[in-house]
Design an enzyme around this catalytic site. Structure first.
Site, PDB file in Angstrom:
ATOM      1  NE  ARG A 129       2.362  10.056 -17.738  1.00 30.84           N
ATOM      2  CZ  ARG A 129       1.670  10.159 -16.601  1.00 30.84           C
ATOM      3  NH1 ARG A 129       0.372   9.990 -16.603  1.00 30.84           N
ATOM      4  NH2 ARG A 129       2.280  10.429 -15.468  1.00 30.84           N
ATOM      5  CG  ASP A 174      -6.031   9.812 -14.961  1.00 28.72           C
ATOM      6  OD1 ASP A 174      -6.580  10.112 -13.882  1.00 28.72           O
ATOM      7  OD2 ASP A 174      -4.797   9.663 -15.066  1.00 28.72           O
ATOM      8  CG  ASP A 182      -7.357   4.204  -6.503  1.00 32.66           C
ATOM      9  OD1 ASP A 182      -7.829   3.820  -5.437  1.00 32.66           O
ATOM     10  OD2 ASP A 182      -6.401   3.626  -7.044  1.00 32.66           O
TER      11      ASP A 182
HETATM   12  P1  IMP Z   1      -7.029   8.883  -5.979  1.00 36.61           P
HETATM   13  O1  IMP Z   1      -6.573  10.133  -5.311  1.00 36.61           O
HETATM   14  O2  IMP Z   1      -6.720   7.650  -5.175  1.00 36.61           O
HETATM   15  O3  IMP Z   1      -8.466   8.885  -6.436  1.00 36.61           O
HETATM   16  O4  IMP Z   1      -6.094   8.659  -7.218  1.00 36.61           O
HETATM   17  C1  IMP Z   1      -6.298   9.229  -8.401  1.00 36.61           C
HETATM   18  C2  IMP Z   1      -4.994   9.376  -9.166  1.00 36.61           C
HETATM   19  O5  IMP Z   1      -4.179   8.221  -9.003  1.00 36.61           O
HETATM   20  C3  IMP Z   1      -5.283   9.485 -10.636  1.00 36.61           C
HETATM   21  O6  IMP Z   1      -5.146  10.815 -11.025  1.00 36.61           O
HETATM   22  C4  IMP Z   1      -4.231   8.646 -11.283  1.00 36.61           C
HETATM   23  O7  IMP Z   1      -3.152   9.473 -11.662  1.00 36.61           O
HETATM   24  C5  IMP Z   1      -3.735   7.731 -10.236  1.00 36.61           C
HETATM   25  N1  IMP Z   1      -4.275   6.368 -10.410  1.00 36.61           N
HETATM   26  C6  IMP Z   1      -5.299   5.781  -9.757  1.00 36.61           C
HETATM   27  N2  IMP Z   1      -5.498   4.540 -10.176  1.00 36.61           N
HETATM   28  C7  IMP Z   1      -4.569   4.316 -11.134  1.00 36.61           C
HETATM   29  C8  IMP Z   1      -4.275   3.189 -11.982  1.00 36.61           C
HETATM   30  O8  IMP Z   1      -4.902   2.104 -11.930  1.00 36.61           O
HETATM   31  N3  IMP Z   1      -3.267   3.372 -12.865  1.00 36.61           N
HETATM   32  C9  IMP Z   1      -2.543   4.516 -12.977  1.00 36.61           C
HETATM   33  N4  IMP Z   1      -2.782   5.590 -12.205  1.00 36.61           N
HETATM   34  C10 IMP Z   1      -3.789   5.475 -11.297  1.00 36.61           C
HETATM   35 MG    MG Z   2      -3.732  11.521 -12.403  1.00 36.25          MG
END
Ligand code: IMP
Ligand code: MG
Length: 183
Positions: free
Chosen positions: A172, A107, A110
């Site tokens: 969601r 999705d 980050d």
């Molecule tokens: P990362 O490991 O920091 O890249 O985070 C990725 C995961 O964090 C994604 O699979 C999302 O489930 C969750 N995530 C990151 N940003 C958001 C947001 O703005 N809203 C909701 N879930 C998020």
């Molecule tokens: Mg996720």
């Protein structure tokens, strides 16, 4: 009320519209066209990251004309907070991936820890290739070096919900994407 003014309230947090349903569909259709061209002649395996990517994955896959397989993985890093923990838990049971072209469907990216952990993990199955397709990216947040072949849209650092994305498991089911209004 104009649908652009629609506000969503979850646990006393206000969210406002960021990306409408039509824009999401057009982003996804262009991405599917690129994948259909890039993987012509291959039978890729799409790996869907649960739960957030379910809406993105189903809409994208309906536009994929290739012969392909679909697998799912559960990954968690946020829990109930709005800050990515960096501690990624992966749950998976995958069929044979040896020599396959894998496309991970996620999705949002980050800081990148989730996708980094997943791509490293999938390499252990000896696939031919592992690429990533995300609907949304927060480029300023990235903390790891990650090559992402398909990015639907770059967005600012704010927390978003809808179209699969949740805040403490709510939001969601929204057809659009909403961003946190008051921080
Ligand atoms: P990362 O490991 O920091 O890249 O985070 C990725 C995961 O964090 C994604 O699979 C999302 O489930 C969750 N995530 C990151 N940003 C958001 C947001 O703005 N809203 C909701 N879930 C998020
Ligand atoms: Mg996720």
């Amino acid at each position: 009320m104009n649908s652009n003014d629609k506000q969503i309230l979850i646990n006393n947090k206000k969210f406002k519209l960021l990306i409408g349903a039509e824009e999401i569909q057009s982003i996804i259709e262009s991405m599917a066209e690129r994948i259909n061209t890039d993987y012509h002649g291959s039978e890729p395996v799409f790996v869907i990251i649960l739960k957030g990517a379910i809406f993105f994955a189903t809409d994208l896959l309906k536009n994929i004309t290739l012969l392909c397989r679909i697998e799912t993985i559960r990954a968690k890093s946020y829990g109930k907070s709005m800050i990515s923990s960096g501690n990624v838990k992966i749950n998976l049971e995958l069929d044979d991936l040896q020599g396959k072209d894998i496309i991970i469907l996620e999705d949002i990216v980050d800081n990148g820890f989730t996708l980094k952990a997943l791509t490293d993990h999938l390499q252990k199955y000896n696939p031919r290739s592992v690429e990533i397709a995300v609907l949304l990216s927060k480029p300023e947040m990235r903390k790891v070096d990650l090559r992402i072949k398909y990015i639907g849209k770059d967005i600012p650092n704010d927390f978003v919900i809808g179209y699969g994305l949740d805040y403490a498991e709510f939001g969601r089911n929204l057809s659009e994407i909403y961003t946190l209004e008051d921080k």
